[in-house]
Write a protein that holds these residues in place. Structure first.
Motif, PDB file in Angstrom:
ATOM      1  N   TRP A   1       0.815  -1.211   0.000  1.00  0.00           N
ATOM      2  CA  TRP A   1       0.000   0.000   0.000  1.00  0.00           C
ATOM      3  C   TRP A   1       0.856   1.270   0.000  1.00  0.00           C
ATOM      4  O   TRP A   1       0.325   2.362  -0.171  1.00  0.00           O
ATOM      5  N   ASN A   2       2.136   1.133   0.225  1.00  0.00           N
ATOM      6  CA  ASN A   2       3.025   2.284   0.064  1.00  0.00           C
ATOM      7  C   ASN A   2       3.252   2.628  -1.407  1.00  0.00           C
ATOM      8  O   ASN A   2       3.820   3.677  -1.725  1.00  0.00           O
ATOM      9  N   HIS A   3       2.855   1.732  -2.313  1.00  0.00           N
ATOM     10  CA  HIS A   3       3.039   1.929  -3.748  1.00  0.00           C
ATOM     11  C   HIS A   3       1.708   1.952  -4.500  1.00  0.00           C
ATOM     12  O   HIS A   3       1.685   2.237  -5.687  1.00  0.00           O
ATOM     13  N   ILE A   4       0.618   1.620  -3.823  1.00  0.00           N
ATOM     14  CA  ILE A   4      -0.719   1.585  -4.417  1.00  0.00           C
ATOM     15  C   ILE A   4      -1.611   2.548  -3.639  1.00  0.00           C
ATOM     16  O   ILE A   4      -1.561   2.616  -2.407  1.00  0.00           O
ATOM     17  N   THR A   5      -2.434   3.285  -4.367  1.00  0.00           N
ATOM     18  CA  THR A   5      -3.341   4.255  -3.741  1.00  0.00           C
ATOM     19  C   THR A   5      -4.765   3.963  -4.180  1.00  0.00           C
ATOM     20  O   THR A   5      -5.024   3.682  -5.359  1.00  0.00           O
ATOM     21  N   LYS A   6      -5.697   4.044  -3.199  1.00  0.00           N
ATOM     22  CA  LYS A   6      -7.114   3.881  -3.521  1.00  0.00           C
ATOM     23  C   LYS A   6      -7.657   5.180  -4.101  1.00  0.00           C
ATOM     24  O   LYS A   6      -7.427   6.264  -3.555  1.00  0.00           O
ATOM     25  N   VAL A   7      -8.331   5.067  -5.231  1.00  0.00           N
ATOM     26  CA  VAL A   7      -8.933   6.233  -5.875  1.00  0.00           C
ATOM     27  C   VAL A   7     -10.372   5.909  -6.235  1.00  0.00           C
ATOM     28  O   VAL A   7     -10.755   4.739  -6.388  1.00  0.00           O
ATOM     29  N   THR A   8     -11.166   6.939  -6.372  1.00  0.00           N
ATOM     30  CA  THR A   8     -12.559   6.791  -6.778  1.00  0.00           C
ATOM     31  C   THR A   8     -12.717   7.374  -8.176  1.00  0.00           C
ATOM     32  O   THR A   8     -12.372   8.543  -8.411  1.00  0.00           O
ATOM     33  N   ILE A   9     -13.215   6.566  -9.085  1.00  0.00           N
ATOM     34  CA  ILE A   9     -13.415   7.008 -10.458  1.00  0.00           C
ATOM     35  C   ILE A   9     -14.870   6.795 -10.840  1.00  0.00           C
ATOM     36  O   ILE A   9     -15.602   6.042 -10.184  1.00  0.00           O
ATOM     37  N   LYS A  10     -15.256   7.476 -11.894  1.00  0.00           N
ATOM     38  CA  LYS A  10     -16.636   7.352 -12.392  1.00  0.00           C
ATOM     39  C   LYS A  10     -16.657   6.383 -13.558  1.00  0.00           C
ATOM     40  O   LYS A  10     -15.856   6.494 -14.487  1.00  0.00           O
TER      41      LYS A  10
ATOM     42  N   CYS B   1       5.530  -3.666 -13.306  1.00  0.00           N
ATOM     43  CA  CYS B   1       5.722  -2.216 -13.421  1.00  0.00           C
ATOM     44  C   CYS B   1       7.164  -1.894 -13.817  1.00  0.00           C
ATOM     45  O   CYS B   1       8.111  -2.212 -13.088  1.00  0.00           O
ATOM     46  N   LYS B   2       7.331  -1.262 -14.980  1.00  0.00           N
ATOM     47  CA  LYS B   2       8.661  -0.922 -15.488  1.00  0.00           C
ATOM     48  C   LYS B   2       9.199   0.381 -14.917  1.00  0.00           C
ATOM     49  O   LYS B   2      10.390   0.659 -15.019  1.00  0.00           O
ATOM     50  N   LYS B   3       8.295   1.172 -14.340  1.00  0.00           N
ATOM     51  CA  LYS B   3       8.734   2.467 -13.825  1.00  0.00           C
ATOM     52  C   LYS B   3       9.094   2.426 -12.346  1.00  0.00           C
ATOM     53  O   LYS B   3       9.507   3.436 -11.782  1.00  0.00           O
ATOM     54  N   TYR B   4       8.927   1.281 -11.723  1.00  0.00           N
ATOM     55  CA  TYR B   4       9.250   1.165 -10.308  1.00  0.00           C
ATOM     56  C   TYR B   4      10.668   0.642 -10.152  1.00  0.00           C
ATOM     57  O   TYR B   4      11.032  -0.392 -10.715  1.00  0.00           O
ATOM     58  N   VAL B   5      11.497   1.360  -9.431  1.00  0.00           N
ATOM     59  CA  VAL B   5      12.870   0.944  -9.155  1.00  0.00           C
ATOM     60  C   VAL B   5      12.963   0.627  -7.670  1.00  0.00           C
ATOM     61  O   VAL B   5      12.832   1.524  -6.834  1.00  0.00           O
ATOM     62  N   PRO B   6      13.120  -0.623  -7.282  1.00  0.00           N
ATOM     63  CA  PRO B   6      13.104  -0.988  -5.858  1.00  0.00           C
ATOM     64  C   PRO B   6      14.244  -0.355  -5.090  1.00  0.00           C
ATOM     65  O   PRO B   6      15.372  -0.282  -5.567  1.00  0.00           O
ATOM     66  N   ASN B   7      13.890   0.128  -3.908  1.00  0.00           N
ATOM     67  CA  ASN B   7      14.881   0.702  -3.001  1.00  0.00           C
ATOM     68  C   ASN B   7      15.685   1.814  -3.640  1.00  0.00           C
ATOM     69  O   ASN B   7      16.879   1.960  -3.401  1.00  0.00           O
ATOM     70  N   ASN B   8      15.073   2.577  -4.521  1.00  0.00           N
ATOM     71  CA  ASN B   8      15.798   3.642  -5.215  1.00  0.00           C
ATOM     72  C   ASN B   8      15.364   4.985  -4.666  1.00  0.00           C
ATOM     73  O   ASN B   8      14.209   5.365  -4.778  1.00  0.00           O
TER      74      ASN B   8
END
Length: 628
Positions: A80-89, A139-146
């Protein structure tokens, strides 16, 4: 019971088991929200305590969504430090009295903080395994521990001449790494497919494991983007300064005509810059085609302030310069220097090449015999090994080996003769040992090239190769190498690109003339060599007079550059006119006044541009002191 409630209220609300657990555990996430999964707990009591507790429900004025639960579940997973809950229509179809209607509803989704991908988010039925798989593998844009703000000390090359390298704090980013790969490919002329080679990817994986190596298509796109940005910046630079051009044409081995144009300018910090602004095929070497291509290049790069154009001495180039000059004069905002009077500059290195080639004709037999001996040595590995044995047996101290020349380039002939003279004993030993292969090589028949009135061709009759070289050939080569050394050094000097050379051009011309005059008075040479050198001097002197016979034939900007050199100034030019050119007092004064007037015009030209338009349309005249 009443007493316990009273005691609890006197000290404040008692912490829940979840809050007590969070206080006892060390924080597992950074202020930026990037962290690794917390260590697994082995305590069953802790799991039981956390599973029974539910965080208090937050008050919200918004109505509950279609998939929202009445109670929020505590987000314990590291993901959850990398995922966020959002509300969409979202638009959904519902049945109302037997009819389908599209209604917009609020739907709760989980969104990746890096790539923005959306996932289903059902607090009751959905787990976090999908999110974890996405972060770890997809996910290609996530760099672990960077941490992008984390910097390291690295040595970089400094542009200052005083400091060669320095330590600076630098961070790492994917974009800068891709830019570095593109620069590597362009500077070292590597193929774009090198980024897809196994060895390159293996090397980059060890150098920077976090780097995602781009594909060759990505590299091409990045290169074109960088080229567009650099071209835009260069157009701005060309608009600030006065630009000089050099151009040349040639024909490749595939019989394709090419032309290159290079721009030179000095910036505000007095740094000399060189930029290749055009390299393309050309239909023919005619003056019209060359002139049209130069004009197209000037228009494309928005270059209006041209100082001069340096070309070789082909007649087509004169036609091209005249065409460019005529067209630029008709431009609305023409900014030619003094009307383009000194735009045409003859290439000094090319003139030296023509002078020396005329002198080489008189030593053609001696040079050809040494060239054939070198050609024999370089013709096969076995012959080369035999020659190296002769070098060892003769105790030759030179560690260099013979080099083959290109007959059309005299400087390569000079290098060939210089290296062959150091190994003269080894060549003579091959003759003394009567090497069958070496002697029979000169008995073979070959077509000999000739040059009559500037037209090259090949003799139809077949003759044996010239050689092997005899003592007379070595003597001629020895004298000629000593003579050619000055021409070789002058050519290297005037061909420099990292520092200006115009202020020494006059001295280089004088040095060339001085060496030619020495040919008429050779010392310590045989009668044959003396006669050959005199004939060479006559031919080279005639070619020198053709281009530098009078001071008017020299571009006057070279003289201005000489005067601007603080080591010489105007008095030195007067001294050269008197001692070298043999002018009288009156003529020396006239020449000095002409140079002084030209310098005043140039100074007024630059003052007018620097000051900009004045109210009365005039600028204050500049006076030049006689003390210079």
């Amino acid at each position: 019971m009443y007493q316990s409630c009273t005691e609890g209220s006197s000290t404040g609300t008692s912490p829940s088991p979840v809050q007590q657990l969070e206080e006892t555990q060390p924080p597992s996430q950074s202020s930026k929200g990037k962290c690794m999964p917390p260590p697994k707990s082995t305590s069953k009591k802790r799991k039981a305590a956390t599973s029974k507790e539910v965080a208090p429900k937050e008050k919200s004025d918004k109505p509950p969504t279609a998939q929202s639960a009445p109670k929020d579940v505590v987000q314990r997973s590291w993901v959850w430090n990398h995922i966020t809950k959002v509300t969409i229509k979202e638009t959904k179809e519902i049945m109302t009295e037997g009819n389908k209607e599209q209604v917009e509803v609020d739907v709760l989704k989980a969104k990746c903080n890096y790539c923005g991908q959306l996932f289903a988010c059902d607090p009751r039925g959905s787990g976090t395994s999908t999110y974890i798989k996405h972060i770890k593998k997809v996910c290609k844009k996530y760099v672990p521990n960077n941490d992008t703000d984390q910097k390291v000390l690295s040595a970089v090359t400094s542009s200052s001449s005083d400091v060669k390298s320095m330590l600076v704090a630098k961070g790492w980013s994917q974009e800068e790494s891709v830019t570095g790969i593109v620069e590597f490919i362009v500077i070292d002329e590597m193929p774009f497919s090198v980024v897809e080679k196994v060895g390159f990817r293996k090397m980059m994986g060890k150098v920077q494991p976090r780097l995602h190596v781009p594909s060759r298509r990505t590299v091409v796109r990045e290169m074109l983007r960088m080229y567009g940005d650099m071209k835009t910046n260069l157009r701005v630079e060309f608009g600030k300064y006065r630009v000089s051009l050099t151009t040349d044409t040639w024909t490749s081995v595939q019989n394709v005509n090419y032309m290159v144009i290079t721009a030179h300018f000095v910036d505000d910090e007095w740094n000399l810059h060189k930029r290749i602004i055009n390299f393309c095929p050309i239909a023919s070497h005619t003056g019209k085609e060359i002139g049209n291509l130069i004009l197209e290049c000037l228009i494309e790069w928005k270059i209006e302030r041209v100082m001069c154009i340096s070309v070789d001495n082909a007649s087509a180039n004169k036609v091209a310069i005249d065409k460019v000059l005529k067209k630029m004069k008709s431009w609305p905002n023409s900014q030619l220097l003094l009307g383009g009077k000194y735009m045409h500059v003859r290439c000094l290195a090319h003139i030296i090449n023509l002078i020396v080639k005329d002198g080489l004709k008189k030593l053609d037999k001696s040079i050809q015999s040494i060239r054939n001996a070198v050609k024999f040595v370089r013709s096969s590995p076995r012959r080369f090994d035999d020659f190296k044995k002769c070098v060892v047996n003769e105790f030759v101290e030179s560690k260099g080996l013979v080099v083959m020349d290109v007959p059309t380039r005299w400087n390569s002939t000079y290098l060939m003769l210089e290296s062959a003279l150091k190994l003269k004993k080894a060549f003579n030993r091959m003759c003394e040992d009567e090497d069958k292969d070496y002697m029979s090589y000169f008995e073979e028949k070959e077509d000999l090239s000739f040059d009559v009135d500037g037209e090259e061709g090949v003799e139809k009759c077949r003759k044996g190769r010239v050689g092997p070289p005899i003592e007379q050939d070595w003597d001629s080569a020895q004298v000629f190498v000593s003579f050619l050394k000055v021409f070789y050094l002058v050519t290297l000097k005037v061909s420099a690109t990292k520092y200006p050379t115009s202020h020494t051009a006059v001295h280089d011309m004088i040095a060339v003339e001085s060496e030619i005059n020495k040919l008429f008075h050779p010392k310590n040479t045989s009668f044959f060599v003396e006669e050959v050198l005199r004939d060479m001097g006559v031919m080279m002197k005639a070619k020198y007079i053709k281009y530098f016979g009078s001071i008017e034939s020299i571009n006057q900007l070279f003289i201005v550059a000489l005067v601007l050199d603080p080591r010489f100034k105007l008095r030195h030019f007067s001294h050269l006119c008197k001692t070298i050119l043999g002018f009288g007092e009156q003529e020396v004064e006239e020449r000095s006044n002409e140079v002084k007037a030209l310098m005043k015009e140039l100074c007024d030209e630059y003052t007018r541009y620097a000051a900009g338009p004045q109210k009365n349309g005039k600028t204050k005249p500049v006076s030049i002191s006689n003390e210079c």
